[in-house]
Scaffold this motif. Structure first.
Motif, mmCIF file in Angstrom:
data_model
loop_
_atom_site.group_PDB
_atom_site.id
_atom_site.type_symbol
_atom_site.label_atom_id
_atom_site.label_comp_id
_atom_site.label_asym_id
_atom_site.label_seq_id
_atom_site.Cartn_x
_atom_site.Cartn_y
_atom_site.Cartn_z
ATOM 1 N N UNK A 245 5.053 -4.794 -3.268
ATOM 2 C CA UNK A 245 4.136 -4.439 -2.188
ATOM 3 C C UNK A 245 4.183 -5.493 -1.094
ATOM 4 N N UNK A 246 4.138 -5.034 0.117
ATOM 5 C CA UNK A 246 4.091 -5.953 1.252
ATOM 6 C C UNK A 246 2.627 -6.261 1.537
ATOM 7 N N UNK A 247 2.112 -7.275 0.877
ATOM 8 C CA UNK A 247 0.720 -7.671 1.067
ATOM 9 C C UNK A 247 0.610 -8.579 2.274
ATOM 10 N N UNK A 248 -0.384 -8.330 3.075
ATOM 11 C CA UNK A 248 -0.642 -9.227 4.182
ATOM 12 C C UNK A 248 0.105 -8.904 5.452
ATOM 13 N N UNK A 249 0.682 -7.716 5.579
ATOM 14 C CA UNK A 249 1.371 -7.363 6.815
ATOM 15 C C UNK A 249 0.329 -6.830 7.791
ATOM 16 N N UNK A 250 0.230 -7.471 8.930
ATOM 17 C CA UNK A 250 -0.764 -7.068 9.931
ATOM 18 C C UNK A 250 -0.051 -6.639 11.208
ATOM 19 N N UNK A 251 -0.728 -5.777 11.931
ATOM 20 C CA UNK A 251 -0.194 -5.339 13.210
ATOM 21 C C UNK A 251 -0.167 -6.511 14.176
ATOM 22 N N UNK A 252 0.868 -6.535 15.003
ATOM 23 C CA UNK A 252 0.986 -7.602 15.983
ATOM 24 C C UNK A 252 -0.166 -7.480 16.985
ATOM 25 N N UNK A 253 -0.800 -8.602 17.269
ATOM 26 C CA UNK A 253 -1.898 -8.612 18.227
ATOM 27 C C UNK A 253 -3.245 -8.272 17.618
ATOM 28 N N UNK A 254 -3.306 -8.134 16.290
ATOM 29 C CA UNK A 254 -4.568 -7.764 15.635
ATOM 30 C C UNK A 254 -5.514 -8.953 15.517
ATOM 31 N N UNK A 255 -5.039 -10.136 15.820
ATOM 32 C CA UNK A 255 -5.894 -11.316 15.741
ATOM 33 C C UNK A 255 -5.957 -11.879 14.337
ATOM 34 N N UNK A 256 -6.836 -12.842 14.162
ATOM 35 C CA UNK A 256 -6.972 -13.473 12.854
ATOM 36 C C UNK A 256 -7.670 -12.527 11.891
ATOM 37 N N UNK A 257 -7.323 -12.624 10.592
ATOM 38 C CA UNK A 257 -8.013 -11.767 9.622
ATOM 39 C C UNK A 257 -9.472 -12.200 9.467
ATOM 40 N N UNK A 258 -10.335 -11.215 9.298
ATOM 41 C CA UNK A 258 -11.739 -11.515 9.069
ATOM 42 C C UNK A 258 -11.921 -11.949 7.618
ATOM 43 N N UNK A 259 -13.146 -12.377 7.286
ATOM 44 C CA UNK A 259 -13.429 -12.790 5.919
ATOM 45 C C UNK A 259 -13.216 -11.614 4.961
ATOM 46 N N UNK A 260 -13.591 -10.438 5.368
ATOM 47 C CA UNK A 260 -13.399 -9.234 4.547
ATOM 48 C C UNK A 260 -11.902 -8.965 4.346
ATOM 49 N N UNK A 261 -11.114 -9.100 5.417
ATOM 50 C CA UNK A 261 -9.667 -8.900 5.312
ATOM 51 C C UNK A 261 -9.039 -9.905 4.345
ATOM 52 N N UNK A 262 -9.465 -11.171 4.434
ATOM 53 C CA UNK A 262 -8.927 -12.186 3.526
ATOM 54 C C UNK A 262 -9.253 -11.875 2.085
ATOM 55 N N UNK A 263 -10.471 -11.411 1.817
ATOM 56 C CA UNK A 263 -10.848 -11.047 0.446
ATOM 57 C C UNK A 263 -10.008 -9.882 -0.066
ATOM 58 N N UNK A 264 -9.746 -8.911 0.788
ATOM 59 C CA UNK A 264 -8.903 -7.782 0.380
ATOM 60 C C UNK A 264 -7.473 -8.250 0.094
ATOM 61 N N UNK A 265 -6.951 -9.149 0.918
ATOM 62 C CA UNK A 265 -5.612 -9.685 0.683
ATOM 63 C C UNK A 265 -5.556 -10.457 -0.629
ATOM 64 N N UNK A 266 -6.594 -11.256 -0.895
ATOM 65 C CA UNK A 266 -6.637 -12.002 -2.158
ATOM 66 C C UNK A 266 -6.656 -11.062 -3.342
ATOM 67 N N UNK A 267 -7.401 -9.963 -3.250
ATOM 68 C CA UNK A 267 -7.430 -8.985 -4.346
ATOM 69 C C UNK A 267 -6.061 -8.353 -4.551
ATOM 70 N N UNK A 268 -5.356 -8.060 -3.462
ATOM 71 C CA UNK A 268 -4.013 -7.487 -3.567
ATOM 72 C C UNK A 268 -3.051 -8.444 -4.231
ATOM 73 N N UNK A 269 -3.204 -9.726 -3.931
ATOM 74 C CA UNK A 269 -2.304 -10.730 -4.483
ATOM 75 C C UNK A 269 -2.706 -11.160 -5.885
ATOM 76 N N UNK A 270 -3.814 -10.631 -6.403
ATOM 77 C CA UNK A 270 -4.237 -10.936 -7.761
ATOM 78 C C UNK A 270 -4.998 -12.234 -7.883
ATOM 79 N N UNK A 271 -5.556 -12.717 -6.803
ATOM 80 C CA UNK A 271 -6.271 -13.995 -6.830
ATOM 81 C C UNK A 271 -7.780 -13.827 -6.761
ATOM 82 N N UNK A 272 -8.238 -12.602 -6.626
ATOM 83 C CA UNK A 272 -9.680 -12.472 -6.406
ATOM 84 C C UNK A 272 -10.381 -11.549 -7.307
#
Length: 124
Positions: free
Chosen positions: A97-124
């Motif tokens: 899975x390509x975890x953490x791929x964001x659209x160009x220009x979407x800005x920094x990930x929010x706290x919610x986005x980071x938590x979702x990425x951590x869950x995808x990567x198996x860290x949360x």
């Protein structure tokens, strides 16, 4: 009776091309990424034919059985004869899975986005 050549695990891993340099092999041993017969190996650990070496590095784990010990770096064709590769097959690229791929220009990930990425990567 034939004499068994004893070799250091860092030199052997480098000689059979499991690592690109001997210093990289030594660093992997010191970091705990190399195991001989299930035990964590220091760079000076001796390997003999019949030993099982687990090397964790890069994207996959290599499990090899020592068939022949060498201390000098050998060609790829000879290196393959020095061990029996029992590594599991690598995961196909399509299943990774390509975890953490964001659209160009979407800005920094929010706290919610980071938590979702951590869950995808198996860290949360």
């Amino acid at each position: 009776m034939a004499e068994v050549v004893r070799a250091r695990v860092d030199a052997w891993c480098w000689a059979v091309r499991l690592f690109p340099t001997r210093s990289a092999a030594g660093a992997a041993c010191r970091a705990g990424h190399v195991r001989v017969n299930g035990e964590r190996a220091k760079p000076a650990t001796i390997v003999v034919p019949g030993d099982e070496v687990h090397v964790r590095g890069g994207e996959r784990e290599r499990i090899v059985e020592v068939r022949r010990t060498v201390v000098k770096r050998v060609g790829a064709a000879v290196a393959v004869e020095c061990y029996l590769d029992r590594s599991p097959a690598p995961v196909p690229k399509a299943q990774v899975a390509l975890a953490g791929v964001r659209d160009r220009g979407a800005g920094r990930p929010t706290k919610r986005d980071r938590r979702q990425l951590d869950r995808l990567r198996g860290r949360g």
